[in-house]
Design an enzyme around this catalytic site. Structure first.
Site, PDB file in Angstrom:
ATOM      1  CE  LYS A 262      -1.926  -2.545 -12.425  1.00 37.98           C
ATOM      2  NZ  LYS A 262      -2.066  -3.630 -11.438  1.00 37.98           N
ATOM      3  CG  ASP A 267       2.800  -3.650  -8.795  1.00 36.73           C
ATOM      4  OD1 ASP A 267       3.195  -2.932  -7.852  1.00 36.73           O
ATOM      5  OD2 ASP A 267       1.784  -4.377  -8.728  1.00 36.73           O
ATOM      6  CE  LYS A 274       3.490  -6.830  -7.071  1.00 39.05           C
ATOM      7  NZ  LYS A 274       2.284  -7.537  -6.609  1.00 39.05           N
ATOM      8  CG  ASP A 285       0.962  -4.506 -12.835  1.00 36.21           C
ATOM      9  OD1 ASP A 285      -0.013  -5.213 -13.131  1.00 36.21           O
ATOM     10  OD2 ASP A 285       1.051  -3.872 -11.763  1.00 36.21           O
ATOM     11  CG  ASP A 344       1.502  -5.128  -4.355  1.00 40.53           C
ATOM     12  OD1 ASP A 344       1.666  -4.633  -5.493  1.00 40.53           O
ATOM     13  OD2 ASP A 344       1.749  -6.318  -4.078  1.00 40.53           O
ATOM     14  CD  GLU A 346      -0.161  -1.533  -8.518  1.00 40.04           C
ATOM     15  OE1 GLU A 346      -0.208  -2.121  -7.424  1.00 40.04           O
ATOM     16  OE2 GLU A 346      -0.173  -2.138  -9.607  1.00 40.04           O
ATOM     17  NE  ARG A 348      -7.351  -2.735  -5.601  1.00 41.54           N
ATOM     18  CZ  ARG A 348      -7.609  -3.814  -4.875  1.00 41.54           C
ATOM     19  NH1 ARG A 348      -8.436  -3.757  -3.852  1.00 41.54           N
ATOM     20  NH2 ARG A 348      -7.043  -4.964  -5.168  1.00 41.54           N
TER      21      ARG A 348
HETATM   22  N1  BES Z   1      -0.171  -6.264 -10.460  1.00 42.52           N
HETATM   23  C1  BES Z   1      -0.640  -6.939  -9.294  1.00 42.52           C
HETATM   24  C2  BES Z   1      -1.504  -8.159  -9.626  1.00 42.52           C
HETATM   25  C3  BES Z   1      -0.851  -9.294 -10.366  1.00 42.52           C
HETATM   26  C4  BES Z   1      -0.403 -10.406  -9.675  1.00 42.52           C
HETATM   27  C5  BES Z   1      -0.745  -9.297 -11.735  1.00 42.52           C
HETATM   28  C6  BES Z   1       0.161 -11.461 -10.346  1.00 42.52           C
HETATM   29  C7  BES Z   1      -0.170 -10.359 -12.415  1.00 42.52           C
HETATM   30  C8  BES Z   1       0.282 -11.455 -11.716  1.00 42.52           C
HETATM   31  C9  BES Z   1      -1.478  -5.985  -8.447  1.00 42.52           C
HETATM   32  O1  BES Z   1      -1.097  -4.662  -8.502  1.00 42.52           O
HETATM   33  C10 BES Z   1      -1.347  -6.413  -7.029  1.00 42.52           C
HETATM   34  O2  BES Z   1      -0.273  -6.370  -6.521  1.00 42.52           O
HETATM   35  N2  BES Z   1      -2.454  -6.815  -6.429  1.00 42.52           N
HETATM   36  C11 BES Z   1      -2.470  -7.235  -5.076  1.00 42.52           C
HETATM   37  C12 BES Z   1      -3.678  -6.627  -4.397  1.00 42.52           C
HETATM   38  C13 BES Z   1      -3.709  -6.816  -2.917  1.00 42.52           C
HETATM   39  C14 BES Z   1      -2.567  -6.077  -2.273  1.00 42.52           C
HETATM   40  C15 BES Z   1      -5.029  -6.337  -2.387  1.00 42.52           C
HETATM   41  C16 BES Z   1      -2.539  -8.751  -5.051  1.00 42.52           C
HETATM   42  O3  BES Z   1      -3.198  -9.332  -5.920  1.00 42.52           O
HETATM   43  O4  BES Z   1      -1.879  -9.360  -4.219  1.00 42.52           O
HETATM   44 ZN    ZN Z   2      -0.112  -4.048 -10.172  1.00 40.23          ZN
HETATM   45 MN    MN Z   3       0.422  -4.201  -7.072  1.00 39.62          MN
END
Ligand code: BES
Ligand code: ZN
Ligand code: MN
Length: 492
Positions: A262, A267, A274, A285, A344, A346, A348
């Site tokens: 990835k 992000d 966020k 990220d 968010d 993104e 996947r």
């Molecule tokens: N990059 C984030 C996940 C992340 C969180 C990485 C904390 C490192 C530290 C990912 O893109 C994300 O935002 N995931 C969301 C998914 C949700 C919206 C289904 C999450 O984990 O909140």
């Molecule tokens: Zn992310």
């Molecule tokens: Mn995200």
């Protein structure tokens, strides 16, 4: 730091510092010999509890001419029965932290023995090289506080095969070079490490190691129908890219191992933005892509006998008038349609197109690495990466590699029932479900794009960045994934 090898006796070794290891429940000949040379000082320190030999303990003393080494650093190895390579890495990391504190930049170290000499040698090199890492490129003042190591001399037994030892040192240096590359990429801010920077890094690696490198730009991605990857980057001025880097060390007809990383260079969450607090950490990220580049670099340096392809979907996730938005329906490269319920989620999306693209390489196995879910940090903290897959042999092999190298993995289930929450009323899938089981539903989503290919997914959201220092991983980027994948690749 340069690493040299010498068969000189530690007791006659002249150096600014000599490092020796010591267990809490047993002392060895070198300890006894140093103790004798220092008039019983070491035994006294043990008796008084000034130095215990417990893991994480260390003690630096001056030798005042009683030994050719100016200083002696004792590092604790813990219980003799628990001594293993991970303990050696940690002890070596603790040693360089202590030496950094005392500003001793060159030193000699005994290879503390835990079974096999070669494995111990490699562990001490890794702990030292990784523990001495620092990232100070953006510090323009405080030059006085700056410090860098020059050289370590590893003291090997007189009867050891010097050439073999040298090779092991070179190999460890190569692997740590890959880890450092990954750490650097993750440490740099998002305004420097853009999608173009990642592409340029891949091109440089290709030139250095005679690898093939292809960068698919926007028009090509459109032609291929990689609309999920394209959607994620649409709100940013940085163009989306797909980086393909190929190392051929195996047989002509060997199917490649494909690594997918990835590469979200920042992000923000996009339109599903966020919260502000801690958002700066989202420059990390792209740690999955950094691990893939670090692994290819190390594998090529080691000339591993495998065919390896690194695939990196990269984009920046930003809100804008042109950005993708909740409710949009996107047709991924595979043909599966996806309703966006959260911009968010993104990672996947860029991965599902990259995994589908990867199938065209006819992989023997595919492994993806991604800072994919906050839920994984909630579940496992910073101690283990999440592991999911569709092939138990591959999952087990990765777990074992993780145990050996100290980058631990914990398996999560990918049962079909986890897909219930990912069904959409309007499209084939939605990209985000509820918060419950968030790491698994993300993994389940990816699974829909790998077909019957053997595949594993590593969620490194909790392990790619450390807000506290570890013995051989200073605060910040860890470079997680590189040593794990090299260990896995060595085993196939
Ligand atoms: N990059 C984030 C996940 C992340 C969180 C990485 C904390 C490192 C530290 C990912 O893109 C994300 O935002 N995931 C969301 C998914 C949700 C919206 C289904 C999450 O984990 O909140
Ligand atoms: Zn992310
Ligand atoms: Mn995200």
């Amino acid at each position: 730091m340069k690493i040299d090898i010498s068969a000189v006796n530690p007791l006659t070794c002249a150096s600014p510092a000599l490092v020796i290891g010591c267990c809490e429940d047993e002392t060895d000949e070198i300890f006894s010999a140093c103790n004798a040379a220092l008039d019983g000082c070491l035994e006294r320190m043990k008796a008084s509890g000034e130095f215990t030999g417990k893991e994480k303990s260390s003690r630096l003393i001056h030798t005042l001419g009683k030994l050719p080494a100016e200083r002696l650093l004792l590092v604790g190895l813990g219980k003799k029965s628990e001594l293993n390579e991970e303990r050696l890495r940690q002890a070596a990391g603790n040693a360089v932290q202590a030496l950094r504190g005392a500003r001793v930049g060159s030193f000699a170290s005994v290879v503390h023995r835990a079974g096999n000499l070669n494995a111990a040698l490699e562990a001490v090199c890794e702990g030292t090289l990784l523990g001495s890492y620092s990232f100070e490129q953006y510090k323009t003042r405080d030059n006085e506080a700056r410090f860098s190591f020059q050289e370590m001399t590893l003291l090997i037994p007189a009867d050891a095969d010097k050439q073999k030892c040298r090779t092991r040192v070179e190999q460890a240096t190569c692997i740590c070079g890959g880890v450092s590359l990954a750490r650097d990429l993750v440490s740099h801010p998002g305004n420097i490490v853009t999608t173009g920077y990642l592409a340029e890094t891949a091109r440089e690696l290709a030139a250095r190691h005679h690898m093939k490198c292809e960068i698919l730009e926007r028009d090509e991605l459109e032609r291929l129908g990689m609309n999920a990857l394209l959607a994620v980057g649409r709100g940013s001025v940085e163009p989306q890219r797909l980086i393909v880097l190929e190392y051929r060390g195996g047989g002509k007809n060997d199917h490649p191992v494909v690594l997918v990383g990835k590469g979200i260079t920042f992000d923000s969450g996009g339109i599903s933005i966020k919260p502000g607090a801690g958002m700066e950490e989202m420059k990390t990220d792209m740690a999955g892509s950094a691990a893939v580049l670090g692994t290819l670099s190390a594998a090529a340096g080691l000339q591993l006998p495998v065919n390896l392809i690194g695939i990196i979907p990269t984009a920046e996730n930003m809100p804008d008038g042109t950005a993708y938005k909740p409710g949009d329906v996107i047709t991924s490269m595979s043909g599966l349609t996806i309703e966006i319920t959260n911009t968010d989620a993104e990672g996947r999306l860029i991965l599902c197109d990259a995994l589908h693209y990867a199938l065209t390489c006819k992989p023997s196995v595919m492994i993806d690495l991604a800072t994919l879910t906050g839920a994984c940090v909630v579940a496992l903290g910073h101690e283990a990466s999440g592991l999911m897959g569709n092939d138990q042999r591959l999952v087990n092999a990765l777990k074992k590699a993780g145990e050996i190298c100290g980058e631990r993995l914990w398996e999560l289930p990918l049962w079909d029932c986890y897909g219930e929450g990912m069904k959409s009323d309007i499209a084939d899938l939605k990209n985000a479900g509820t918060r419950d089981g968030g790491s698994i539903t993300a993994g389940w989503f990816l699974k829909q794009f790998v077909g019957k290919t053997r595949w594993a997914h590593l969620d490194i959201a909790g392990t790619a960045w450390g807000s506290t220092a570890r013995p051989y991983s200073p605060k910040g980027a860890t470079g997680v994934g590189v040593r794990l994948l090299i260990e896995y690749l060595k085993g196939i």
